[in-house]
Design a protein around this motif. Structure first.
Motif, PDB file in Angstrom:
ATOM      1  N   LYS A 122       5.432-117.190 -23.198  1.00  0.00           N
ATOM      2  CA  LYS A 122       6.325-118.039 -22.414  1.00  0.00           C
ATOM      3  C   LYS A 122       6.158-119.493 -23.090  1.00  0.00           C
ATOM      4  O   LYS A 122       7.272-120.007 -22.915  1.00  0.00           O
ATOM      5  N   SER A 123       4.991-119.915 -23.297  1.00  0.00           N
ATOM      6  CA  SER A 123       4.997-121.221 -24.264  1.00  0.00           C
ATOM      7  C   SER A 123       5.723-121.368 -25.344  1.00  0.00           C
ATOM      8  O   SER A 123       6.611-122.250 -25.795  1.00  0.00           O
TER       9      SER A 123
ATOM     10  N   ILE B 297       8.442-119.466 -26.042  1.00  0.00           N
ATOM     11  CA  ILE B 297       9.863-119.240 -25.713  1.00  0.00           C
ATOM     12  C   ILE B 297      10.184-120.811 -25.242  1.00  0.00           C
ATOM     13  O   ILE B 297      11.465-121.108 -25.729  1.00  0.00           O
ATOM     14  N   ARG B 298       9.441-121.641 -24.462  1.00  0.00           N
ATOM     15  CA  ARG B 298      10.085-122.679 -24.158  1.00  0.00           C
ATOM     16  C   ARG B 298      10.179-123.639 -25.524  1.00  0.00           C
ATOM     17  O   ARG B 298      11.027-124.436 -25.179  1.00  0.00           O
ATOM     18  N   THR B 299       9.056-123.395 -26.250  1.00  0.00           N
ATOM     19  CA  THR B 299       9.130-124.569 -27.642  1.00  0.00           C
ATOM     20  C   THR B 299      10.442-123.988 -28.177  1.00  0.00           C
ATOM     21  O   THR B 299      11.226-124.945 -28.943  1.00  0.00           O
TER      22      THR B 299
ATOM     23  N   ASN C 286      13.180-122.754 -27.141  1.00  0.00           N
ATOM     24  CA  ASN C 286      14.488-123.247 -26.227  1.00  0.00           C
ATOM     25  C   ASN C 286      14.694-124.484 -26.497  1.00  0.00           C
ATOM     26  O   ASN C 286      15.831-124.912 -26.753  1.00  0.00           O
ATOM     27  N   ALA C 287      13.625-125.320 -26.559  1.00  0.00           N
ATOM     28  CA  ALA C 287      13.950-126.876 -26.574  1.00  0.00           C
ATOM     29  C   ALA C 287      14.214-126.975 -27.730  1.00  0.00           C
ATOM     30  O   ALA C 287      15.073-127.622 -28.292  1.00  0.00           O
TER      31      ALA C 287
ATOM     32  N   LYS D 256      17.838-126.038 -28.285  1.00  0.00           N
ATOM     33  CA  LYS D 256      18.940-126.995 -27.345  1.00  0.00           C
ATOM     34  C   LYS D 256      19.235-128.380 -28.654  1.00  0.00           C
ATOM     35  O   LYS D 256      20.101-128.863 -28.488  1.00  0.00           O
TER      36      LYS D 256
END
Length: 442
Positions: free
Chosen positions: A68-69, A71-73, A75-76, A79
């Motif tokens: 999850k970490s 994926i968040r990185t 995605n950021a 973006k």
């Protein structure tokens, strides 16, 4: 220990007999059955398996958090990158045909299996006064129970208290707890069979159940639910069809009312004021029913698209009521009608009276059969009187059915027959007077 046995054994080994049981469930079951006295060993195995599960789950949770970490990185980063540069459209691959082929193959498999079960179920329902067990085994071959030690559904071993049972459609083995039962009435409904009383055994009732496995019952119930959904009609469709039926009945009545109202306003004696008022009250009832049905449609729940459709039907019904039924012309009073009628109604030649009566009888589609007995004196044999009584019966039926155009034609024929009858009576009286004068002169 010899040199050949110096290797290290791995797997799910029994601590007592060192037998490899392949899986943890088989290992625990083996210790329970073969070494019941080794309770400490059994408890230690269970604790070991529990610890292993917790460790695996903890590792999975740690991997999930790290994933999850990541994926968040990503995605950021993505973006932020898209804010500066627009991403180009990559290669597109359409997998629809592949999905359709896979889905079609599965549907064909399940359809063929379900049809096979329905055929067997129909054969189970149609048996004569023979042994039921023998008949069930003739429909499908039962699996040999000696080769099955555990129930396939609950994996519990068979013994004296847990007996083996067979599915009547596939012949598989199961225990009592895992058995499903299908009533004969539901089976007939699924197969659409109308089993006669002769084919039903006398010593059984219609509530006897058929033992099935969960897989066979699931396939039959899925097909039955799908058929009911296809045959079932939504409530909005039923209400809409009712609304359309009311509109189709009201349209010819509106045309007839306008025609009758124009006839009365022009001073004609074709229609009566009472009949026109009856027709207007009938149209008012039709308008009330249409408004009630459209309100029910508008009150139905559903998705936003369905609610929009319901509101559109309600608006269309309201517009129809305003344009067709609520704007009907007002009827004149009886005094106004009497003032407009300055001359008596025109009569047709007496020679065409009988022809006109026959024509109306053909148009209405009625026949003298089943008409009430004439109210005139039974000793009278004048055909004009009999025909006038028959036409009066036709008028009553047409007025009850709100067929006022035919009422007007029949009343016109009745007036012509009455004029013809009075004309003949006057000629008969003149002839009798002449005979009396001739007799007195002689």
């Amino acid at each position: 220990m010899s040199d050949n046995e110096t290797g290290v054994l791995e797997g799910f080994l029994c601590p007592t007999c060192m037998q490899d049981l392949k899986t943890q469930h088989q290992l625990i079951s083996h210790v329970e059955k073969q070494h019941p006295e080794e309770q400490d060993v059994l408890q230690s195995l269970k604790d070991l398996v529990g610890k292993a599960k917790k460790k695996i789950l903890k590792l999975d949770e740690n991997d999930l958090d790290s994933f999850k970490s990541i994926i968040r990185t990503r995605n950021a980063t993505t973006k932020a990158y898209r804010q500066f540069e627009k991403q180009e459209l990559g290669q597109i691959t359409n997998h629809t045909e592949y999905f359709k082929s896979v889905r079609g193959t599965r549907l064909e498999h399940f359809a063929a299996e379900t049809n096979k079960l329905l055929i067997r179920l129909d054969r189970l329902l149609n048996f004569n006064n023979t042994d039921r067990r023998q008949h069930e085994q003739s429909v499908v071959q039962w699996l040999d129970g000696t080769s099955v030690k555990l129930c396939p559904s609950c994996t519990k071993s068979f013994n004296l208290t847990r007996r083996q049972h067979h599915c009547r459609l596939c012949g598989s083995v199961m225990c009592q707890v895992c058995s499903c039962f299908l009533t004969v009435s539901m089976a007939k409904k699924m197969t659409g069979a109308l089993v006669s009383q002769k084919t039903e055994p006398e010593n059984e009732t219609s509530d006897d159940a058929i033992r099935l496995c969960g897989h066979c019952l699931g396939l039959l119930e899925s097909r039955h639910i799908l058929q009911e959904r296809r045959q079932a009609q939504p409530i909005v469709c039923e209400l809409y069809m009712q609304l359309r039926s009311l509109m189709s009945k009201a349209e010819p009545l509106c045309v007839l009312y306008n025609k009758m109202c124009d006839s009365l306003c022009s001073g004609e004696s074709t229609y009566s004021l009472a009949d026109t008022q009856t027709l207007r009250s009938q149209l008012a009832k039709q308008a009330e029913l249409m408004d009630l049905v459209s309100r029910k449609i508008a009150a139905l729940a559903g998705t936003p698209r369905e609610i929009k459709l319901h509101q559109s039907i309600r608006r269309a019904s309201t517009i129809y009521l305003k344009e067709k039924l609520l704007c009907l012309p007002q009827l004149p009073t009886q005094e106004e009608i009497d003032a407009l009628r300055k001359s008596p109604p025109k009569t047709i030649n007496n020679d065409n009276a009988s022809t006109q009566s026959n024509t109306v009888a053909i148009v209405t589609g009625w026949s003298p059969i089943g008409q009430p007995v004439p109210t005139s004196d039974p000793q009278e044999s004048d055909p004009l009187i009999v025909q006038m009584d028959v036409i009066r019966g036709y008028i009553r039926e047409a007025r009850t059915s709100l067929r006022f155009e035919e009422v007007a034609l029949l009343e016109e024929n009745l007036r012509e027959l009455q004029n013809e009858y009075h004309h003949r009576q006057k000629e008969k009286e003149k002839t009798d007077d002449n005979h009396q004068l001739n007799g007195s002169s002689q």
